[in-house]
Enzyme design. Structure first.
Site, PDB file in Angstrom:
ATOM      1  N   HIS A 100      43.307  39.736  52.646  1.00 16.47           N
ATOM      2  CA  HIS A 100      42.907  40.708  51.455  1.00 16.47           C
ATOM      3  C   HIS A 100      43.672  42.260  51.943  1.00 16.47           C
ATOM      4  O   HIS A 100      43.799  42.357  52.878  1.00 16.47           O
ATOM      5  CB  HIS A 100      41.444  40.827  51.977  1.00 16.47           C
ATOM      6  CG  HIS A 100      40.756  42.088  51.149  1.00 16.47           C
ATOM      7  ND1 HIS A 100      40.261  41.879  49.709  1.00 16.47           N
ATOM      8  CD2 HIS A 100      40.720  43.354  51.280  1.00 16.47           C
ATOM      9  CE1 HIS A 100      39.915  43.163  49.205  1.00 16.47           C
ATOM     10  NE2 HIS A 100      40.151  43.935  50.295  1.00 16.47           N
ATOM     11  N   GLU A 170      51.304  42.016  54.709  1.00 14.97           N
ATOM     12  CA  GLU A 170      50.655  40.512  54.428  1.00 14.97           C
ATOM     13  C   GLU A 170      51.662  39.515  54.853  1.00 14.97           C
ATOM     14  O   GLU A 170      51.118  38.453  55.229  1.00 14.97           O
ATOM     15  CB  GLU A 170      50.312  40.482  53.219  1.00 14.97           C
ATOM     16  CG  GLU A 170      48.982  41.568  52.953  1.00 14.97           C
ATOM     17  CD  GLU A 170      48.836  41.191  51.414  1.00 14.97           C
ATOM     18  OE1 GLU A 170      48.503  40.181  50.827  1.00 14.97           O
ATOM     19  OE2 GLU A 170      48.299  42.206  50.581  1.00 14.97           O
TER      20      GLU A 170
HETATM   21  C1  GAR Z   1      48.127  39.954  47.699  1.00  8.45           C
HETATM   22  O1  GAR Z   1      48.344  41.311  47.967  1.00  8.45           O
HETATM   23  C2  GAR Z   1      46.638  39.593  48.140  1.00  8.45           C
HETATM   24  O2  GAR Z   1      46.239  40.347  49.260  1.00  8.45           O
HETATM   25  C3  GAR Z   1      45.843  40.093  47.134  1.00  8.45           C
HETATM   26  O3  GAR Z   1      46.464  39.585  46.082  1.00  8.45           O
HETATM   27  C4  GAR Z   1      47.954  39.547  46.365  1.00  8.45           C
HETATM   28  C5  GAR Z   1      48.470  38.347  45.870  1.00  8.45           C
HETATM   29  O4  GAR Z   1      49.755  38.457  45.302  1.00  8.45           O
HETATM   30  N1  GAR Z   1      44.410  39.136  47.012  1.00  8.45           N
HETATM   31  C6  GAR Z   1      43.522  40.120  46.937  1.00  8.45           C
HETATM   32  O5  GAR Z   1      43.244  41.351  46.406  1.00  8.45           O
HETATM   33  C7  GAR Z   1      42.187  39.443  47.120  1.00  8.45           C
HETATM   34  N2  GAR Z   1      41.031  40.346  47.076  1.00  8.45           N
HETATM   35  P1  GAR Z   1      50.694  37.197  44.783  1.00  8.45           P
HETATM   36  O6  GAR Z   1      49.986  36.321  43.672  1.00  8.45           O
HETATM   37  O7  GAR Z   1      52.057  37.607  44.526  1.00  8.45           O
HETATM   38  O8  GAR Z   1      50.801  36.236  46.212  1.00  8.45           O
END
Ligand code: GAR
Length: 184
Positions: A100, A170
């Protein structure tokens, strides 16, 4: 039984986090054995390119069966924008983790994803932003925290610039955490 630690990645979007998990497999000694999405998205193309089996469905019974068939040991939610039903949380307890883009418990919960999270960080005047890897429970973003990485918020940060730096954090943190699961 397969010898390599098998993970499944659930995604709903561009799949850049999935890509990082694919690219880090050898370094941390796990294998992305299955990619599950709840809609048509770029993550499916990334999986196909890496020859990883995919399943696009909203049927949780099918998902549970696929996890068992592929001998999945850990489920990683990587930008998966659907609520996990309680029975899956219970059956896979301590075997589903999520990344997250905030320092939970700040800026979590239903509807808090993507750029909205960094907008909330700036609106609150937080000095730090960051990301959290946590266990998934029936409460959205509420499971036990496994690891966090903080970054400083700069005076001229925008939601976009903060999103970019948080996503870098992340992508360093998540494969490391999966590596820790491999080592038990
Ligand atoms: C990431 O930044 C993750 O932390 C967020 O979605 C993005 C995924 O990106 N998740 C959330 O906000 C969940 N609450 P991606 O599709 O490029 O991997």
């Amino acid at each position: 039984m397969n010898n390599t630690f098998q993970i499944a990645v659930f995604a709903s979007g561009t799949g850049t986090t999935l890509q990082t998990l694919i690219d880090s497999q050898d370094r941390y000694g796990y294998r992305v054995a299955l990619v599950i999405t709840n809609r048509e998205c770029m993550a499916l193309n990334r999986a196909a390119k890496a020859d990883i089996p995919t399943l696009q469905t909203k049927d949780w019974k099918m998902i549970d069966n696929a996890l068992n068939e592929h001998e999945v040991q850990l489920v990683v939610l990587a930008g998966f924008l659907a609520i996990i039903p309680q029975w899956i949380c219970e059956k896979w307890e301590k075997r589903i983790i999520n990344i997250h883009p905030s320092l939970l418990p700040k800026h979590g919960g239903k509807g808090m994803y993507g750029i909205r999270v960094q907008e909330a960080v700036l609106a609150a005047g937080d000095k730090e932003a960051g990301c959290t890897v946590h266990y998934v429970s029936a409460e959205v973003d509420g499971g036990g925290i496994i690891a966090q990485e903080a970054i400083a918020v700069a005076a001229d940060d925008t939601p976009e610039s903060l999103t970019e730096r948080v996503q870098q954090a992340e992508k360093a943190l998540l494969p490391q955490v999966v590596g820790n699961f491999v080592e038990g």
